[in-house]
Each structure stands twice: as structure tokens, then as C-alpha cells.
Design a protein around this motif. Structure first.
Motif, mmCIF file in Angstrom:
data_model
loop_
_atom_site.group_PDB
_atom_site.id
_atom_site.type_symbol
_atom_site.label_atom_id
_atom_site.label_comp_id
_atom_site.label_asym_id
_atom_site.label_seq_id
_atom_site.Cartn_x
_atom_site.Cartn_y
_atom_site.Cartn_z
ATOM 1 N N SER A 147 37.194 25.255 41.750
ATOM 2 C CA SER A 147 37.153 25.861 40.428
ATOM 3 C C SER A 147 37.373 24.827 39.335
ATOM 4 C CB SER A 147 38.215 26.969 40.328
ATOM 5 O OG SER A 147 38.251 27.510 39.024
ATOM 6 N N LYS A 204 40.872 30.772 28.202
ATOM 7 C CA LYS A 204 39.788 31.714 28.500
ATOM 8 C C LYS A 204 39.131 32.150 27.195
ATOM 9 C CE LYS A 204 41.839 33.803 32.666
ATOM 10 N NZ LYS A 204 42.317 35.075 33.262
ATOM 11 N N TYR A 238 32.073 34.012 32.337
ATOM 12 C CA TYR A 238 33.097 34.648 33.150
ATOM 13 C C TYR A 238 34.464 34.571 32.479
ATOM 14 C CZ TYR A 238 36.337 35.644 36.910
ATOM 15 O OH TYR A 238 37.357 36.178 37.658
ATOM 16 N N ASP A 239 34.772 33.453 31.811
ATOM 17 C CA ASP A 239 36.097 33.311 31.207
ATOM 18 C C ASP A 239 36.307 34.317 30.087
ATOM 19 O OD1 ASP A 239 34.186 31.879 29.703
ATOM 20 O OD2 ASP A 239 35.747 30.667 28.751
ATOM 21 N N SER A 277 36.763 37.721 31.749
ATOM 22 C CA SER A 277 38.085 37.772 32.366
ATOM 23 C C SER A 277 39.174 37.994 31.324
ATOM 24 C CB SER A 277 38.345 36.463 33.133
ATOM 25 O OG SER A 277 39.617 36.473 33.727
ATOM 26 N N ALA A 334 38.902 41.602 29.951
ATOM 27 C CA ALA A 334 39.309 42.556 30.988
ATOM 28 C C ALA A 334 40.830 42.572 31.117
ATOM 29 C CB ALA A 334 38.664 42.203 32.318
ATOM 30 N N ASP A 335 41.451 41.405 31.086
ATOM 31 C CA ASP A 335 42.915 41.331 31.150
ATOM 32 C C ASP A 335 43.547 42.052 29.967
ATOM 33 O OD1 ASP A 335 42.824 39.833 33.472
ATOM 34 O OD2 ASP A 335 43.144 37.902 32.473
ATOM 35 N N ALA A 366 35.289 44.762 36.134
ATOM 36 C CA ALA A 366 36.418 43.825 36.122
ATOM 37 C C ALA A 366 37.739 44.563 35.943
ATOM 38 C CB ALA A 366 36.222 42.796 35.006
ATOM 39 N N LYS A 407 38.547 46.412 39.229
ATOM 40 C CA LYS A 407 39.077 45.514 40.254
ATOM 41 C C LYS A 407 40.537 45.169 39.993
ATOM 42 C CE LYS A 407 38.113 41.122 42.589
ATOM 43 N NZ LYS A 407 37.186 39.962 42.657
ATOM 44 N N ARG A 408 40.872 44.909 38.748
ATOM 45 C CA ARG A 408 42.244 44.532 38.408
ATOM 46 C C ARG A 408 43.216 45.693 38.592
ATOM 47 N NH1 ARG A 408 39.029 41.088 36.057
ATOM 48 N NH2 ARG A 408 39.736 39.087 35.179
#
Length: 253
Positions: free
Chosen positions: A8, A31, A102-103, A106, A109-110, A153, A156-157
Motif C-alpha cells: 500500500s 485521506k 479510494y482515499d 474512505s 464513508a468514515d 463502504a 462494510k464498515r
């Protein structure tokens, strides 16, 4: 250091992503936003809900129009406005829609997961997640459905099932129409898979931005036909405005 992390980091430093706002190169742990722009983003999130006075990411209030279509509660992160184009939150949404980074996905989503968990007890297993679908033409243009990827996302989390019950039939983008025309444009834009039964389930309906509320409201109306226990809206930004409400107030004042 695990092999996955080594790979990564190697991929990161081969092509270092830039901050979506200031275009400075990001550090590995960043991110979407650099540390400077993240401060500005967090300050923007401190704006209050004019109804309950909580900051928006800790607010569960809905709007009259959404409530009339079965969405009694709404999770949101920040206010969205085209007149404030310099805000990091706006650039994050633009990047989510167009860049397939993706960042950025992510990070958002967080953020949305944190807001959802503050307002909803998801431990009873009654929840499912779905999303307001993107137009087919936009998916072809940009290569993906950003709202679906965001919903997956989050799913999934939070370990909540994601289901695809809706699809878009729209031929005209909502951003190209205004006022009452947006509501008319959205009215017949979606189709629901009636093979699902959501009896006893609570649905979290995710979209990126709520402006007039037309898209989410019409999707909620279709979902109600599947007999869910309740429907909760969740979005990143809300541009929806009710009359005689001051939306400029900040918790920092």
C-alpha cells in the motif's frame, strides 16, 4: 510491517495523491484533504441545525418535505452550497462524483459512519442500507455509481447488509433543472425491485447531496411499498432550505 501495508505504501509513493482543495501532495496517513484543509473542513462541520441547535453531524432532524414521504429522520455531515465553492466539503463531493479516488471515498464513508452511529443504535440487526441510484449516463461517463460505492463502504464498515432495490430511469440530470421542475423530473425517475420484502427492517437510504429532497423522497415512496419498519435518510451534504430559517449560524460564534 505487514506485506499488505508495504504494498500500500509503495503504491502510494509511486503516485502521491494531492489534496482535493489546495492540490498539495498528501502524506500517507491523509485521506482526500491535507492537514491544513482538514482543519477548514472540520470548522465547516460546526454549523448548527436551526431546529435542534446541534452541529449537523450530530443532528437527526429531517425536513417537512422529506417527512411527508416517510423520512422522519436524516443523518447529515454539513451544509452544501454552490455559492461557497471554496469549501473543502464541496471539493470532496466533486471528487467523489468524478475522480473515483479510494482515499476520498474512505474518508467520507468514515465520516458518515460516525454520524450514523451517533444517532442510530445499529446493534439490533434490523437495518439494511440502500442508496439513491445514479443515472446510467453518468455511470457511463464516470465509470461508477458514487452513491452506491459510498453505501457499500458504509455497509462494510458497519456490518449492515447493502441491498440494491432501486434503479434510475432518469434521462435528465437533476442539476440541470430547478425549483418545482426538479420535483417533476424526479417523480418518475426511479424503479423499485418489488421482489424484496423489507417487513420488519429499517432502511438507511444514502445519497451524496440533498437539494430539494425530490430524489430521496421519491425513492423513499417506492421503498415504502416494500413495507419497511422505517426509512432513515443519510447524506453527506444538505442544501435543502426551509423558509425563515437562518442557515449561517456557526457553533463557533
Amino acid at each position: 510491517m505487514k506485506i499488505k501495508e508495504v504494498i500500500s505504501k509503495a503504491l502510494f509513493y509511486i503516485s502521491v495523491p494531492k489534496c482535493v482543495l489546495c492540490k498539495d501532495k498528501l502524506d500517507y496517513e491523509d485521506k482526500g484533504l491535507c492537514k491544513k484543509c482538514l482543519i477548514t473542513y472540520n470548522a465547516h462541520k460546526e454549523r448548527n441545525c436551526p431546529h435542534c441547535s446541534n452541529v449537523l453531524s450530530r443532528c437527526f432532524c429531517s425536513y417537512d418535505y422529506l417527512e411527508s414521504h416517510g423520512i422522519k429522520n436524516l443523518v447529515k455531515l454539513f451544509r452544501y452550497s454552490k455559492t461557497e465553492e471554496s469549501l473543502p466539503s464541496n471539493y470532496l463531493i466533486y471528487s467523489l462524483k468524478q475522480d473515483n479516488r479510494y482515499d476520498v471515498l474512505s474518508f467520507l464513508a468514515d465520516e458518515l459512519c460516525d454520524a450514523i452511529c451517533h444517532s442510530i443504535d445499529i446493534s439490533n440487526g434490523e437495518y439494511v442500507i440502500t442508496n439513491v441510484p445514479r443515472r446510467k449516463k453518468a455511470i457511463v461517463n464516470f465509470g461508477y455509481d458514487h452513491s452506491m460505492e459510498l453505501a457499500k463502504a458504509v455497509s462494510k464498515r458497519l456490518d449492515i447488509p447493502h441491498i440494491e432495490v432501486l434503479r434510475s430511469k432518469s434521462k435528465k440530470a437533476q442539476k440541470t433543472v430547478f425549483g418545482n421542475d426538479r420535483m417533476k423530473n424526479a417523480k418518475f425517475d426511479y424503479k423499485c425491485d418489488d421482489s424484496f420484502s423489507l417487513k420488519g427492517k429499517s432502511v438507511i437510504l444514502i445519497d451524496d447531496i440533498i437539494t430539494t429532497g425530490s430524489s430521496m423522497s421519491n425513492c423513499a415512496t417506492l421503498i415504502k411499498g416494500l413495507r419497511p419498519k422505517r426509512i432513515i435518510g443519510a447524506c453527506l451534504g444538505t442544501a435543502f432550505k426551509e423558509k425563515n430559517i437562518d442557515y449561517t449560524y456557526s457553533a463557533r460564534k
